[in-house]
Scaffold this motif. Structure first.
Motif, PDB file in Angstrom:
ATOM      1  N   ILE A  37      63.741  95.310  29.076  1.00 33.04           N
ATOM      2  CA  ILE A  37      64.054  94.086  28.339  1.00 33.04           C
ATOM      3  C   ILE A  37      65.237  93.382  28.994  1.00 33.04           C
ATOM      4  CG2 ILE A  37      64.872  93.168  26.138  1.00 33.04           C
ATOM      5  CD1 ILE A  37      63.201  95.366  24.796  1.00 33.04           C
ATOM      6  N   LEU A  38      66.267  94.146  29.359  1.00 35.31           N
ATOM      7  CA  LEU A  38      67.417  93.543  30.015  1.00 35.31           C
ATOM      8  C   LEU A  38      67.052  92.952  31.370  1.00 35.31           C
ATOM      9  CD1 LEU A  38      70.286  96.072  29.203  1.00 35.31           C
ATOM     10  CD2 LEU A  38      69.878  93.827  28.202  1.00 35.31           C
ATOM     11  N   GLY A  39      66.040  93.506  32.021  1.00 40.97           N
ATOM     12  CA  GLY A  39      65.586  92.948  33.284  1.00 40.97           C
ATOM     13  C   GLY A  39      64.720  91.716  33.103  1.00 40.97           C
ATOM     14  N   ALA A  40      63.940  91.664  32.029  1.00 33.56           N
ATOM     15  CA  ALA A  40      63.004  90.560  31.814  1.00 33.56           C
ATOM     16  C   ALA A  40      63.681  89.309  31.279  1.00 33.56           C
ATOM     17  CB  ALA A  40      61.893  90.994  30.862  1.00 33.56           C
ATOM     18  N   MET A  71      64.812  83.524  31.950  1.00 35.19           N
ATOM     19  CA  MET A  71      65.732  82.392  31.912  1.00 35.19           C
ATOM     20  C   MET A  71      65.777  81.661  33.256  1.00 35.19           C
ATOM     21  SD  MET A  71      66.799  82.104  28.871  1.00 35.19           S
ATOM     22  CE  MET A  71      65.244  82.748  28.267  1.00 35.19           C
ATOM     23  N   ILE A  72      65.669  82.407  34.354  1.00 37.33           N
ATOM     24  CA  ILE A  72      65.631  81.781  35.678  1.00 37.33           C
ATOM     25  C   ILE A  72      64.438  80.839  35.759  1.00 37.33           C
ATOM     26  CG2 ILE A  72      65.175  82.207  38.125  1.00 37.33           C
ATOM     27  CD1 ILE A  72      66.832  84.761  37.872  1.00 37.33           C
ATOM     28  N   ILE A  73      63.282  81.300  35.336  1.00 33.67           N
ATOM     29  CA  ILE A  73      62.077  80.481  35.379  1.00 33.67           C
ATOM     30  C   ILE A  73      62.201  79.294  34.426  1.00 33.67           C
ATOM     31  CG2 ILE A  73      59.595  80.445  34.934  1.00 33.67           C
ATOM     32  CD1 ILE A  73      60.402  81.972  37.455  1.00 33.67           C
ATOM     33  N   LEU A  74      62.698  79.527  33.214  1.00 35.06           N
ATOM     34  CA  LEU A  74      62.808  78.462  32.226  1.00 35.06           C
ATOM     35  C   LEU A  74      63.722  77.345  32.712  1.00 35.06           C
ATOM     36  CD1 LEU A  74      62.236  77.411  29.330  1.00 35.06           C
ATOM     37  CD2 LEU A  74      64.297  78.636  28.639  1.00 35.06           C
ATOM     38  N   PHE A  75      64.916  77.699  33.144  1.00 36.57           N
ATOM     39  CA  PHE A  75      65.881  76.678  33.528  1.00 36.57           C
ATOM     40  C   PHE A  75      65.582  76.056  34.888  1.00 36.57           C
ATOM     41  CE2 PHE A  75      68.439  78.962  30.320  1.00 36.57           C
ATOM     42  CZ  PHE A  75      68.637  77.883  29.458  1.00 36.57           C
ATOM     43  N   SER A  76      64.875  76.770  35.736  1.00 36.89           N
ATOM     44  CA  SER A  76      64.537  76.158  37.018  1.00 36.89           C
ATOM     45  C   SER A  76      63.449  75.100  36.855  1.00 36.89           C
ATOM     46  CB  SER A  76      64.097  77.220  38.023  1.00 36.89           C
ATOM     47  OG  SER A  76      62.881  77.806  37.626  1.00 36.89           O
ATOM     48  N   GLY A  77      62.720  75.117  35.757  1.00 36.51           N
ATOM     49  CA  GLY A  77      61.675  74.131  35.526  1.00 36.51           C
ATOM     50  C   GLY A  77      62.117  72.933  34.721  1.00 36.51           C
ATOM     51  N   MET A  78      63.402  72.801  34.474  1.00 35.53           N
ATOM     52  CA  MET A  78      63.902  71.673  33.682  1.00 35.53           C
ATOM     53  C   MET A  78      64.415  70.563  34.587  1.00 35.53           C
ATOM     54  SD  MET A  78      65.930  73.549  30.641  1.00 35.53           S
ATOM     55  CE  MET A  78      65.073  73.925  29.161  1.00 35.53           C
ATOM     56  N   GLY A  79      64.356  69.357  34.081  1.00 36.22           N
ATOM     57  CA  GLY A  79      64.923  68.216  34.794  1.00 36.22           C
ATOM     58  C   GLY A  79      63.925  67.520  35.692  1.00 36.22           C
ATOM     59  N   ASP A  80      64.450  66.607  36.484  1.00 37.70           N
ATOM     60  CA  ASP A  80      63.615  65.854  37.423  1.00 37.70           C
ATOM     61  C   ASP A  80      63.134  66.774  38.532  1.00 37.70           C
ATOM     62  OD1 ASP A  80      64.144  63.624  35.936  1.00 37.70           O
ATOM     63  OD2 ASP A  80      65.818  62.958  37.196  1.00 37.70           O
ATOM     64  N   ASP A  81      61.977  66.451  39.081  1.00 38.87           N
ATOM     65  CA  ASP A  81      61.376  67.229  40.173  1.00 38.87           C
ATOM     66  C   ASP A  81      61.232  68.702  39.766  1.00 38.87           C
ATOM     67  OD1 ASP A  81      60.211  67.605  42.620  1.00 38.87           O
ATOM     68  OD2 ASP A  81      62.112  67.893  43.678  1.00 38.87           O
ATOM     69  N   GLY A  83      60.274  81.726  43.610  1.00 38.47           N
ATOM     70  CA  GLY A  83      60.520  82.402  44.886  1.00 38.47           C
ATOM     71  C   GLY A  83      61.728  83.314  44.817  1.00 38.47           C
ATOM     72  N   ALA A  84      62.794  82.841  44.177  1.00 38.27           N
ATOM     73  CA  ALA A  84      63.992  83.671  44.018  1.00 38.27           C
ATOM     74  C   ALA A  84      63.693  84.886  43.148  1.00 38.27           C
ATOM     75  CB  ALA A  84      65.125  82.845  43.414  1.00 38.27           C
ATOM     76  N   LEU A  85      62.899  84.687  42.105  1.00 39.23           N
ATOM     77  CA  LEU A  85      62.525  85.793  41.222  1.00 39.23           C
ATOM     78  C   LEU A  85      61.701  86.831  41.964  1.00 39.23           C
ATOM     79  CD1 LEU A  85      62.381  87.032  38.403  1.00 39.23           C
ATOM     80  CD2 LEU A  85      60.386  85.620  37.985  1.00 39.23           C
ATOM     81  N   ALA A  86      60.731  86.365  42.758  1.00 42.77           N
ATOM     82  CA  ALA A  86      59.902  87.302  43.516  1.00 42.77           C
ATOM     83  C   ALA A  86      60.749  88.087  44.518  1.00 42.77           C
ATOM     84  CB  ALA A  86      58.790  86.546  44.236  1.00 42.77           C
ATOM     85  N   GLY A  87      61.649  87.408  45.195  1.00 40.21           N
ATOM     86  CA  GLY A  87      62.509  88.091  46.165  1.00 40.21           C
ATOM     87  C   GLY A  87      63.418  89.116  45.511  1.00 40.21           C
ATOM     88  N   SER A  88      64.003  88.767  44.371  1.00 39.68           N
ATOM     89  CA  SER A  88      64.884  89.716  43.700  1.00 39.68           C
ATOM     90  C   SER A  88      64.102  90.906  43.158  1.00 39.68           C
ATOM     91  CB  SER A  88      65.663  89.029  42.580  1.00 39.68           C
ATOM     92  OG  SER A  88      64.804  88.657  41.525  1.00 39.68           O
ATOM     93  N   THR A  89      62.869  90.675  42.709  1.00 39.72           N
ATOM     94  CA  THR A  89      62.042  91.774  42.203  1.00 39.72           C
ATOM     95  C   THR A  89      61.691  92.745  43.318  1.00 39.72           C
ATOM     96  OG1 THR A  89      61.131  90.348  40.495  1.00 39.72           O
ATOM     97  CG2 THR A  89      59.899  92.335  41.013  1.00 39.72           C
ATOM     98  N   VAL A  90      61.302  92.220  44.456  1.00 35.86           N
ATOM     99  CA  VAL A  90      60.980  93.087  45.592  1.00 35.86           C
ATOM    100  C   VAL A  90      62.213  93.871  46.014  1.00 35.86           C
ATOM    101  CG1 VAL A  90      60.318  93.080  48.028  1.00 35.86           C
ATOM    102  CG2 VAL A  90      59.046  91.711  46.393  1.00 35.86           C
ATOM    103  N   MET A  91      63.357  93.207  46.048  1.00 36.01           N
ATOM    104  CA  MET A  91      64.591  93.900  46.427  1.00 36.01           C
ATOM    105  C   MET A  91      64.930  95.008  45.425  1.00 36.01           C
ATOM    106  SD  MET A  91      68.485  92.536  46.705  1.00 36.01           S
ATOM    107  CE  MET A  91      68.649  92.593  44.936  1.00 36.01           C
TER     108      MET A  91
END
Length: 163
Positions: A6-9, A14-24, A34-42
């Protein structure tokens, strides 16, 4: 054991939620995923490698780690040959690997329609209309998978406490 997923999810969500806000939003969302996938693999590979590297012990004649022997690998592990040292794994490791593969297959629910639609990479209106219900189904399946994983961790933790 249940708190860690839960602490990992939560930060990942939140990374996904906030990265999808705003213009573009689409471009920002691509960077966030991409950042989430990279951190998960690491987070899956580096700790696993370090545990194996520093947890190695001498292997017996059958290829099993001899944790009770007097000649334990207590020095820097790089000084010992890789073929005569190793670790033992429990049955929980293959089960967890299979669970990871099964939950990763839920990504196909959204990926297959995205490929079949053939809208092109930049046609977000086409993708949004055609993938809407598939995305909802994938989200529901991911939530079910996450709750199932938490339930499984609870069962495993309970069985380890009684053993």
């Amino acid at each position: 054991l249940v708190v860690l997923p839960i602490l990992g999810a939560v930060p990942d969500s939140m990374i996904i939620l906030f990265s999808g806000m705003g213009d573009d939003a689409q471009e920002k969302l691509n960077v966030g995923v991409g950042a989430l996938a990279g951190s998960t693999v690491m987070l899956l590979t580096i700790p696993w490698f370090l545990v194996i590297l520093f947890g190695r012990v001498d292997l017996d004649e059958n290829g099993r780690g001899s944790y009770k022997s007097k000649n334990k690998n207590v020095n820097f592990p790089g000084l010992y040959p890789l073929m005569s040292t190793g670790i033992n794994v429990t049955g929980l490791v293959p089960k967890s690997g299979k669970m990871m593969i099964i939950t990763a297959l839920s990504n196909l629910i959204i990926q297959i329609p995205a490929v079949v639609l053939g809208c092109g990479f930049s046609d977000t209106v086409c993708h949004a209309g055609g993938e809407r219900y598939w995305a909802l189904a994938a989200m529901i399946l991911c939530i079910i998978g996450f709750v199932g994983y938490i339930w499984y961790c609870t069962i495993v933790a309970g069985s380890e406490e009684t053993a």
